[in-house]
Design a protein around this motif. Structure first.
Motif, mmCIF file in Angstrom:
data_model
loop_
_atom_site.group_PDB
_atom_site.id
_atom_site.type_symbol
_atom_site.label_atom_id
_atom_site.label_comp_id
_atom_site.label_asym_id
_atom_site.label_seq_id
_atom_site.Cartn_x
_atom_site.Cartn_y
_atom_site.Cartn_z
ATOM 1 N N PRO A 176 -36.622 -8.523 -155.427
ATOM 2 C CA PRO A 176 -37.755 -9.203 -154.770
ATOM 3 C C PRO A 176 -39.110 -8.559 -155.030
ATOM 4 O O PRO A 176 -40.143 -9.211 -154.888
ATOM 5 N N HIS A 177 -39.118 -7.280 -155.420
ATOM 6 C CA HIS A 177 -40.380 -6.592 -155.684
ATOM 7 C C HIS A 177 -40.619 -6.346 -157.179
ATOM 8 O O HIS A 177 -41.595 -5.688 -157.546
ATOM 9 N N ASP A 178 -39.722 -6.861 -158.019
ATOM 10 C CA ASP A 178 -39.847 -6.700 -159.467
ATOM 11 C C ASP A 178 -39.969 -5.224 -159.847
ATOM 12 O O ASP A 178 -40.807 -4.838 -160.652
ATOM 13 N N PHE A 179 -39.110 -4.394 -159.263
ATOM 14 C CA PHE A 179 -39.116 -2.952 -159.515
ATOM 15 C C PHE A 179 -38.120 -2.587 -160.609
ATOM 16 O O PHE A 179 -37.179 -3.320 -160.899
ATOM 17 N N SER A 180 -38.332 -1.423 -161.178
ATOM 18 C CA SER A 180 -37.357 -0.785 -162.057
ATOM 19 C C SER A 180 -37.377 0.702 -161.732
ATOM 20 O O SER A 180 -38.239 1.177 -160.973
ATOM 21 N N CYS A 181 -36.468 1.459 -162.306
ATOM 22 C CA CYS A 181 -36.506 2.921 -162.148
ATOM 23 C C CYS A 181 -37.842 3.459 -162.661
ATOM 24 O O CYS A 181 -38.428 4.375 -162.080
ATOM 25 N N GLN A 237 -35.091 -0.256 -154.296
ATOM 26 C CA GLN A 237 -35.627 -1.311 -155.159
ATOM 27 C C GLN A 237 -35.226 -2.699 -154.667
ATOM 28 O O GLN A 237 -35.659 -3.703 -155.232
ATOM 29 N N ARG A 238 -34.402 -2.736 -153.612
ATOM 30 C CA ARG A 238 -33.853 -3.986 -153.066
ATOM 31 C C ARG A 238 -32.917 -4.659 -154.055
ATOM 32 O O ARG A 238 -32.762 -5.872 -154.061
ATOM 33 N N PHE A 239 -32.288 -3.843 -154.912
ATOM 34 C CA PHE A 239 -31.242 -4.321 -155.799
ATOM 35 C C PHE A 239 -29.910 -4.269 -155.050
ATOM 36 O O PHE A 239 -29.759 -3.513 -154.095
#
Length: 272
Positions: A176-181, A237-239
């Motif tokens: 939902p936040h388009d995050f990555s490591c 990351q909300r993964f």
């Protein structure tokens, strides 16, 4: 217009002063956190986990009533010194690249006769039962390589594949936040809540990033291994959180471990 222009030097000075004040505050906070960790290190609670892990390593347990003293972590049966700083690595007997935790489970199954499915089910519960035991053993084994430098192999084709998979996973954005490591650990000088964020795409330095886990978390009074650290990163990351010992966690370990080439392990470290 002239009146507005006359205020520019003053406004610039105020802005610069504010910027310096913020930088000073951040620097002071970071210094304070470092000093706090240094003070705690003398009585690091991780030592208790290490002691428990040593007992479990030598204790005869399981259906086969055997110890783990003949567990081969890559340098021969029972050899601990230097093993942690070369993991994850390829193991010929399983045909897989394994990290320390999954390799220890393999030894608990083959040497002691424990049920593999039961161990993997218990592993995420780090505070009790077999999950807590695995954390303690991991801490003990990792500590035997303290002060040594990471030197992960890339000689086997599967090790190379896992590095590339880990690299892709590290930069993969989503959720939902388009995050990555890489959102937190892909640049120099990153910071969150006054906490320094090491750049894990390269060697971040001695005792930083991959070279600092397992570590004792003061904030929740728990010992965290790398598997737990990665799982929590995915949560933040909300993964969907990965299963314990999944290929993606092993691959990320390979990627970060190879990037940490030459970094000194300070395990067991202490974290906020």
């Amino acid at each position: 217009m002239k009146k507005s222009l006359s205020h520019r030097p003053l406004l610039l000075a105020i802005a610069m002063s504010a910027g310096l004040s913020v930088a000073h505050a951040q620097g002071s906070a970071a210094d304070g956190i470092a000093k706090y960790r240094e003070m705690l290190q003398d009585g690091n609670p991780a030592e208790l986990f290490e002691m428990k892990g040593e007992e479990l390593w030598k204790q005869k347990r399981g259906p086969k009533n055997a110890s783990l003293e003949q567990c081969d972590l890559g340098k021969g049966p029972g050899v601990l010194k230097g093993a942690f700083t070369e993991l994850p690595r390829f193991f010929k007997d399983t045909g897989k690249v394994m990290d320390l935790e999954t390799r220890l489970i393999h030894c608990m199954v083959t040497l002691q006769g424990f049920n593999e499915a039961d161990l993997y089910k218990a592993a995420p519960t780090i505070g009790k039962g077999d999950g807590a035991n695995l954390v303690a053993i991991t801490t003990y084994v990792a500590t035997q390589s303290k002060g040594m430098r990471f030197n992960l192999s890339q000689s086997h084709e599967k090790e190379k594949v896992m590095y590339e998979v880990g690299k892709r996973a590290f930069f993969a954005r989503g959720g939902p936040h388009d995050f990555s490591c890489a959102s937190c650990h892909g640049v120099d000088g990153g910071r969150i809540r006054l906490q320094d964020l090491p750049n894990l795409t390269k060697n971040p330095g001695d005792g930083v990033g991959f070279a600092a886990w397992p570590a004792y978390r003061v904030s929740n009074a728990q010992m965290w291994t790398m598997q737990k650290r990665l799982n929590d990163c995915y949560r933040q990351q909300r993964f969907p959180e990965p299963k314990f010992g999944s290929d993606v966690t092993i691959a990320l370990g390979v990627y970060m471990g190879v990037n940490a080439q030459g970094a000194e392990s300070i395990v067991p470290a202490i974290k906020r």
